[in-house]
Enzyme design. Structure first.
Site, PDB file in Angstrom:
ATOM      1  N   LYS A 217       0.878  -1.179   0.000  1.00  0.00           N
ATOM      2  CA  LYS A 217       0.000   0.000   0.000  1.00  0.00           C
ATOM      3  C   LYS A 217       0.911   1.223   0.000  1.00  0.00           C
ATOM      4  O   LYS A 217       1.395   1.651   1.057  1.00  0.00           O
ATOM      5  CB  LYS A 217      -0.893  -0.010   1.244  1.00  0.00           C
ATOM      6  CG  LYS A 217      -1.842   1.176   1.356  1.00  0.00           C
ATOM      7  CD  LYS A 217      -3.156   0.909   0.673  1.00  0.00           C
ATOM      8  CE  LYS A 217      -4.168   2.027   0.967  1.00  0.00           C
ATOM      9  NZ  LYS A 217      -5.466   1.780   0.320  1.00  0.00           N
TER      10      LYS A 217
ATOM     11  N   ASP B   9      -5.776  -0.483   6.623  1.00  0.00           N
ATOM     12  CA  ASP B   9      -5.539  -1.167   5.356  1.00  0.00           C
ATOM     13  C   ASP B   9      -4.177  -1.850   5.334  1.00  0.00           C
ATOM     14  O   ASP B   9      -4.049  -2.994   4.893  1.00  0.00           O
ATOM     15  CB  ASP B   9      -5.638  -0.182   4.189  1.00  0.00           C
ATOM     16  CG  ASP B   9      -7.043   0.345   3.973  1.00  0.00           C
ATOM     17  OD1 ASP B   9      -7.988  -0.211   4.572  1.00  0.00           O
ATOM     18  OD2 ASP B   9      -7.205   1.316   3.213  1.00  0.00           O
TER      19      ASP B   9
END
Length: 242
Positions: free
Chosen positions: A37, A66
């Site tokens: 990410k 996340d």
């Protein structure tokens, strides 16, 4: 080709859960895979004051949901910072004063290191396909630069047909292949769920990899089992191994 990009039709459509599903499914096929990410934003807890005071610190704290889900989805031993270049408190750092701190050279180095270490890297975007990445580039620009194939996460909700078709159209017009799409049910009360899937399947040339149902705490569960298009997953595995 060791990397692919997971984009979404909007924010909040479940890109991370779809990325988790892909990681889990490919791991079942004996692929050494990690998530990445590049830019995470909007932390669960307030950042510490000393982090805010340090202009060189790209982390308020290592608690972005996340990134943690991606970290917990792989069987590989990776740290938070191994799979994330920047974490910001602001929800949209790309359009605030923080955008000047996002250096794509750093993101590129982090990606190259992961790609040299693992068989496959699943790169998860932030927000949507054409969202800004920094002052100059969108996520789409950066993905084109790296010639990454794309998987589209579609949050099944009102308006998702238009969002999905526009996203796929844009990816293809920029010269990148769409390896597949994933239907993620984010609204259990939505009417005509099956009909929406049918319309999307008829309009999107890329194969449907699977449908993730609305489930409690998907970040703690095996969601890879919902990607039932094993033939296309095998194709993706072979393609990425080249």
């Amino acid at each position: 080709m060791r990397t692919f990009f997971v984009t979404g039709t909007d924010t909040g459509v479940g890109k991370t859960i779809c990325s988790r599903a892909i990681i889990q499914a490919l791991q079942e096929m004996d692929t050494q895979i990690v998530g990445f990410k590049p830019i995470a934003s909007g932390q669960d807890e307030p950042v510490y004051a000393d982090s805010l005071d340090d202009p060189k610190n790209d982390y308020g704290d290592e608690d972005n949901r996340d990134v943690l889900i991606l970290q917990n989805s792989t069987k590989e031993n990776v740290s938070y910072r191994d799979i994330n270049s920047y974490t910001f408190l602001q929800t949209v750092p790309m359009i605030t004063a923080e955008k000047g701190r996002i250096k794509l050279e750093k993101v590129d180095r982090d990606l190259a290191r992961l790609a040299a270490t693992y068989d496959v890297v699943a790169v998860e975007g932030s927000f949507g396909w054409l969202s800004p990445m920094n002052e100059r580039f969108t996520f789409a620009d950066w993905v084109v630069k790296h010639n990454m194939p794309v998987i589209v996460a579609v949050g099944i909700k009102e308006g998702c047909i238009n969002h999905a078709l526009l996203t796929v159209q844009s990816v293809e017009k920029m010269g990148l292949p769409v390896l597949g799409w994933i239907a993620n049910r984010i609204n259990p009360g939505l009417s005509h769920y099956a009909e929406i899937i049918d319309v999307l399947s008829s309009k999107i040339a890329a194969p449907l990899l699977g449908c993730i149902p609305y489930i409690h705490k998907p970040e703690t569960q095996d969601v890879g089992k919902f990607l039932t298009n094993t033939e296309q997953l095998r194709h993706i595995q072979t393609l990425l191994a080249k």
